[in-house]
Scaffold this motif. Structure first.
Motif, PDB file in Angstrom:
ATOM      1  N   THR A   8       0.854  -1.219   0.146  1.00  0.00           N
ATOM      2  CA  THR A   8      -0.062  -0.103  -0.159  1.00  0.00           C
ATOM      3  C   THR A   8       1.056   1.486  -0.124  1.00  0.00           C
ATOM      4  O   THR A   8       0.655   2.143  -0.864  1.00  0.00           O
ATOM      5  N   ALA A   9       1.761   1.371   1.000  1.00  0.00           N
ATOM      6  CA  ALA A   9       2.616   2.210   1.130  1.00  0.00           C
ATOM      7  C   ALA A   9       3.389   2.830  -0.161  1.00  0.00           C
ATOM      8  O   ALA A   9       3.610   3.922  -0.562  1.00  0.00           O
ATOM      9  N   GLU A  10       3.698   1.839  -1.006  1.00  0.00           N
ATOM     10  CA  GLU A  10       4.525   1.835  -2.245  1.00  0.00           C
ATOM     11  C   GLU A  10       3.688   2.106  -3.635  1.00  0.00           C
ATOM     12  O   GLU A  10       4.055   2.249  -4.491  1.00  0.00           O
ATOM     13  N   GLY A  11       2.191   1.686  -3.274  1.00  0.00           N
ATOM     14  CA  GLY A  11       1.353   1.560  -4.293  1.00  0.00           C
ATOM     15  C   GLY A  11       0.687   3.040  -4.831  1.00  0.00           C
ATOM     16  O   GLY A  11       1.367   4.092  -4.537  1.00  0.00           O
ATOM     17  N   GLN A  12      -0.563   2.906  -5.148  1.00  0.00           N
ATOM     18  CA  GLN A  12      -1.176   4.264  -5.814  1.00  0.00           C
ATOM     19  C   GLN A  12      -2.010   5.018  -4.475  1.00  0.00           C
ATOM     20  O   GLN A  12      -2.826   5.638  -4.841  1.00  0.00           O
ATOM     21  N   PRO A  59       5.515  28.274  19.192  1.00  0.00           N
ATOM     22  CA  PRO A  59       6.306  27.445  20.079  1.00  0.00           C
ATOM     23  C   PRO A  59       5.787  26.239  20.175  1.00  0.00           C
ATOM     24  O   PRO A  59       6.076  25.014  20.570  1.00  0.00           O
ATOM     25  N   ASP A  60       4.305  26.065  19.994  1.00  0.00           N
ATOM     26  CA  ASP A  60       3.602  24.670  19.962  1.00  0.00           C
ATOM     27  C   ASP A  60       3.376  24.111  18.643  1.00  0.00           C
ATOM     28  O   ASP A  60       2.458  23.083  18.241  1.00  0.00           O
ATOM     29  N   TYR A  61       3.955  24.674  17.604  1.00  0.00           N
ATOM     30  CA  TYR A  61       4.057  23.888  16.331  1.00  0.00           C
ATOM     31  C   TYR A  61       4.351  22.564  16.375  1.00  0.00           C
ATOM     32  O   TYR A  61       5.414  22.072  16.910  1.00  0.00           O
ATOM     33  N   ASP A  62       3.304  21.516  15.967  1.00  0.00           N
ATOM     34  CA  ASP A  62       3.479  20.079  16.226  1.00  0.00           C
ATOM     35  C   ASP A  62       3.289  19.501  14.944  1.00  0.00           C
ATOM     36  O   ASP A  62       2.175  19.346  14.632  1.00  0.00           O
ATOM     37  N   ASP A  63       4.262  18.678  14.495  1.00  0.00           N
ATOM     38  CA  ASP A  63       4.129  18.131  13.324  1.00  0.00           C
ATOM     39  C   ASP A  63       3.717  16.509  13.422  1.00  0.00           C
ATOM     40  O   ASP A  63       4.415  15.727  12.484  1.00  0.00           O
ATOM     41  N   ARG A  64       3.306  16.018  14.454  1.00  0.00           N
ATOM     42  CA  ARG A  64       3.183  14.704  14.964  1.00  0.00           C
ATOM     43  C   ARG A  64       2.928  13.955  14.132  1.00  0.00           C
ATOM     44  O   ARG A  64       3.074  12.533  13.818  1.00  0.00           O
ATOM     45  N   ASN A  65       1.711  14.180  13.044  1.00  0.00           N
ATOM     46  CA  ASN A  65       1.120  13.270  12.069  1.00  0.00           C
ATOM     47  C   ASN A  65       2.100  13.093  11.034  1.00  0.00           C
ATOM     48  O   ASN A  65       2.194  12.026  10.506  1.00  0.00           O
ATOM     49  N   ALA A  66       2.848  14.219  10.500  1.00  0.00           N
ATOM     50  CA  ALA A  66       3.744  14.048   9.631  1.00  0.00           C
ATOM     51  C   ALA A  66       4.943  12.908   9.954  1.00  0.00           C
ATOM     52  O   ALA A  66       5.413  12.184   9.172  1.00  0.00           O
ATOM     53  N   GLN A  67       5.321  13.179  11.329  1.00  0.00           N
ATOM     54  CA  GLN A  67       6.407  12.461  11.860  1.00  0.00           C
ATOM     55  C   GLN A  67       6.022  10.983  12.141  1.00  0.00           C
ATOM     56  O   GLN A  67       6.686  10.000  11.567  1.00  0.00           O
ATOM     57  N   ALA A  68       4.799  10.723  12.201  1.00  0.00           N
ATOM     58  CA  ALA A  68       4.369   9.377  12.428  1.00  0.00           C
ATOM     59  C   ALA A  68       4.290   8.626  10.936  1.00  0.00           C
ATOM     60  O   ALA A  68       4.678   7.627  10.812  1.00  0.00           O
ATOM     61  N   LEU A  69       3.975   9.199  10.060  1.00  0.00           N
ATOM     62  CA  LEU A  69       3.859   8.863   8.579  1.00  0.00           C
ATOM     63  C   LEU A  69       5.218   8.614   8.015  1.00  0.00           C
ATOM     64  O   LEU A  69       5.662   7.398   7.516  1.00  0.00           O
ATOM     65  N   GLN A  70       6.204   9.568   8.388  1.00  0.00           N
ATOM     66  CA  GLN A  70       7.534   9.356   7.804  1.00  0.00           C
ATOM     67  C   GLN A  70       8.339   8.181   8.343  1.00  0.00           C
ATOM     68  O   GLN A  70       8.887   7.337   7.716  1.00  0.00           O
ATOM     69  N   ARG A  71       7.923   8.064   9.777  1.00  0.00           N
ATOM     70  CA  ARG A  71       8.677   6.923  10.479  1.00  0.00           C
ATOM     71  C   ARG A  71       7.968   5.698   9.981  1.00  0.00           C
ATOM     72  O   ARG A  71       8.690   4.740  10.056  1.00  0.00           O
ATOM     73  N   ALA A  72       6.569   5.585   9.728  1.00  0.00           N
ATOM     74  CA  ALA A  72       6.000   4.272   9.581  1.00  0.00           C
ATOM     75  C   ALA A  72       6.593   4.010   8.316  1.00  0.00           C
ATOM     76  O   ALA A  72       6.566   2.488   8.074  1.00  0.00           O
ATOM     77  N   PHE A  73       6.658   4.593   7.101  1.00  0.00           N
ATOM     78  CA  PHE A  73       7.047   4.030   5.924  1.00  0.00           C
ATOM     79  C   PHE A  73       8.647   4.022   5.636  1.00  0.00           C
ATOM     80  O   PHE A  73       9.233   4.262   4.497  1.00  0.00           O
ATOM     81  N   SER A  74       9.293   4.348   6.707  1.00  0.00           N
ATOM     82  CA  SER A  74      10.974   4.575   6.500  1.00  0.00           C
ATOM     83  C   SER A  74      11.465   3.410   5.767  1.00  0.00           C
ATOM     84  O   SER A  74      11.176   2.108   5.978  1.00  0.00           O
ATOM     85  N   GLY A  75      12.217   3.783   4.887  1.00  0.00           N
ATOM     86  CA  GLY A  75      12.918   2.702   3.968  1.00  0.00           C
ATOM     87  C   GLY A  75      12.079   2.328   2.776  1.00  0.00           C
ATOM     88  O   GLY A  75      12.393   1.590   2.181  1.00  0.00           O
ATOM     89  N   TRP A  76      10.887   2.738   2.771  1.00  0.00           N
ATOM     90  CA  TRP A  76       9.728   2.318   1.523  1.00  0.00           C
ATOM     91  C   TRP A  76       9.855   3.530   0.639  1.00  0.00           C
ATOM     92  O   TRP A  76      10.086   4.742   0.997  1.00  0.00           O
TER      93      TRP A  76
END
Lengths: 308, 216
Positions: free
Chosen positions: B89-93, B108-125
């Protein structure tokens, strides 16, 4: 029923995701087939690891039975309910310790209570006055110790366990022998509603099948919930029971599931009863006060003690 | 304690959609866990996971030890996404678009946790994670107070940036919690206006049921 229903190739994650409505419809449909019982269902799912009810039921049948079940839920005046499906979401893995683990269950109320340390207090539907007093005392001590009191909403000991937990400002879980749309005994309707609103009600009993079941065979669902109740809890305490009591079903399951099973000393006092000695020989723990129960609970789960 | 990672994703359907009143029958939304917020009692592992995910950067600045819990929650969310979506799925369409922080970059409270979770989830893919949504100025997060913005207010405050590469056929909008579904609807409005042929899905770590708020 062992044939898997043919799905179109489920490649994307969206096709693989499961729908609670579809699953509850499929569960109800499976139950409406001739000869279905907890054992036959559990066997089917055991033969097909990773499967869900909708793998065995057409979309049309799932939809038909979902409508029937959801209609009954609405007619019962239930506004909030949920389902748990094995393999998804918050389904508690420890329910798999049951001999015939349930694939789907209905609930109303605070689901989070399944994540609290809990103890089942069960016993006869026709208790003595002393039995009732002992059940109330135990429920009170369990609540004071931070345990959620779990029982089966039956007459007698179960009712005392639930009502005492509520009166003591504790939490309680009722594992029903009826669907969430029904109540037995009828005089516990208000208690059941109260537990559904402020605590937690759980039922594995299929709504459509139960409604179509002859009234004489409806009680057959009762003992099956004891296996789930035992699997859900860290320990079961039997307050009082006769040699033919349904409570002993839970005792057997608790031992099979390697849960702690406590039998009150007073149960051993009646020379006419044979079950206490029998279960003690199988591994049940004879206790004469709550401190003894507590000692065993702490030994079995030091983490809970550390949190206290 | 962290919530166990299940084998299957769940889909919002007739049984659950009423609790997310911004959603309608045209929305395809998926989730991993579920928790209920009630005044009386909230203490389950899913609730804890979400609380830890939402630890504010300004709180971490004051108490650096809290970073451990936030990172642990992001890692757990990433593992769940990785397991449940899979490499195909991650490498698909699919392109993945995180719902942005309610604070602007530099806050000071800028928080990109959703982006971090995705990047970490698919690391290496070979995945396509596109953090192309952002707010024009900081706002109070919904979970911080009761003054909730309307869909149109939120839409006016959110902007869609140009992606580095065109998105793939299906755009998956990721958010940590599904409440009313308003943030998803705003993201869907912007994305479907820009990419009319794309299919838009919502994906949530947890759906949150606030029963008390439904009693009107």
């Amino acid at each position: 029923m062992t044939d898997l229903f043919q799905h179109t190739a489920a490649s994307g994650f969206a096709e693989r995701a499961i729908s609670p409505k579809r699953e509850l419809g499929a569960y109800e449909a499976l139950w409406s087939r001739e000869g279905t019982w907890f054992k036959s269902l559990a066997d089917t799912f055991r033969e097909h690891p990773g499967s869900v009810p909708s793998d065995f039921v057409s979309e049309a049948d799932s939809e038909k039975y979902a409508r029937l079940a959801l209609g009954a839920i609405r007619d019962a005046g239930i506004r909030h309910f949920g389902v748990r499906v094995h393999g998804a979401g918050e389904y508690p893995e420890r329910l798999r310790d049951a001999a015939h683990p349930v694939e789907l269950l209905y609930f109303q109320g605070l689901w989070d209570l399944v994540n609290t340390p809990s103890i089942a207090i069960v016993g006869t539907r026709n208790p003595t006055d002393d039995g009732k007093r002992r059940a109330a005392k135990l429920a009170k001590l369990c609540v004071a110790d931070g345990y959620t009191v779990v029982s089966g909403l039956a007459r007698g000991i179960d009712t005392v366990a639930h009502t005492t937990a509520i009166a003591e400002n504790g939490f309680t879980i009722a594992v029903l022998g009826t669907p969430i749309t029904d109540c037995y005994p009828p005089e516990n309707r208000e208690l059941q509603n109260n537990i559904a609103d402020r605590h937690l009600v759980i039922s594995q009993v299929p709504i459509v099948r139960y409604a179509n079941q002859h009234f004489r065979s409806k009680p057959h669902f009762f003992p099956e919930r004891n296996a789930t109740m035992s699997a859900l809890t860290a320990a079961t305490i039997i307050v009082e029971a006769g040699d033919t009591s349904g409570t002993l079903v839970q005792a057997r399951h608790a031992l099979k599931q390697r849960r702690l099973l406590f039998i009150l000393d007073s149960c051993f006092q009646s020379p006419s009863r044979t079950w206490p000695a029998k279960f003690a020989a199988m591994g049940a723990i004879r206790v004469s006060d709550y401190d003894e129960i507590k000692k065993h609970l702490v030994a079995a789960n030091p983490r809970k003690a550390a949190e206290d | 304690m962290l919530p166990p990672i299940p084998e299957k994703l769940l889909k919002i359907d007739d049984v659950t959609v009423a609790e997310h009143f911004s959603l309608d029958a045209t929305d395809a939304c998926f989730y991993i866990w579920e928790y209920a917020v009630r005044q009386a009692y909230t203490a389950g592992p899913t609730n804890q996971l979400i609380k830890n995910l939402k630890i504010k950067p300004s709180e971490i600045a004051k108490t650096p030890a809290r970073q451990y819990y936030k990172q642990q929650a992001i890692d757990h969310a990433a593992t769940a996404l990785r397991n449940l979506l899979g490499q195909q799925t991650a490498e698909g369409q699919y392109s993945f678009v995180p719902v942005p922080s309610s604070k602007a970059i530099g806050d000071p409270d800028y928080d990109d946790r959703n982006a971090q979770a995705l990047q970490r989830a698919f690391s290496g893919w070979q995945s396509d994670v596109q953090p192309i949504l952002r707010v024009k100025r900081s706002m109070r997060a919904d979970h911080e107070g009761t003054d909730r913005m309307t869909h149109d207010d939120l839409l006016a405050l959110t902007e869609l940036l140009a992606p580095k590469t065109p998105p793939r056929r299906t755009i998956v909008v990721l958010d940590d919690v599904l409440n009313s579904g308003k943030h998803f609807k705003v993201a869907k409005s912007l994305l479907s206006a820009a990419y009319p042929t794309a299919t838009i899905f919502g994906l949530f770590l947890a759906r949150c049921v606030r029963e008390n708020e439904l009693e009107f």
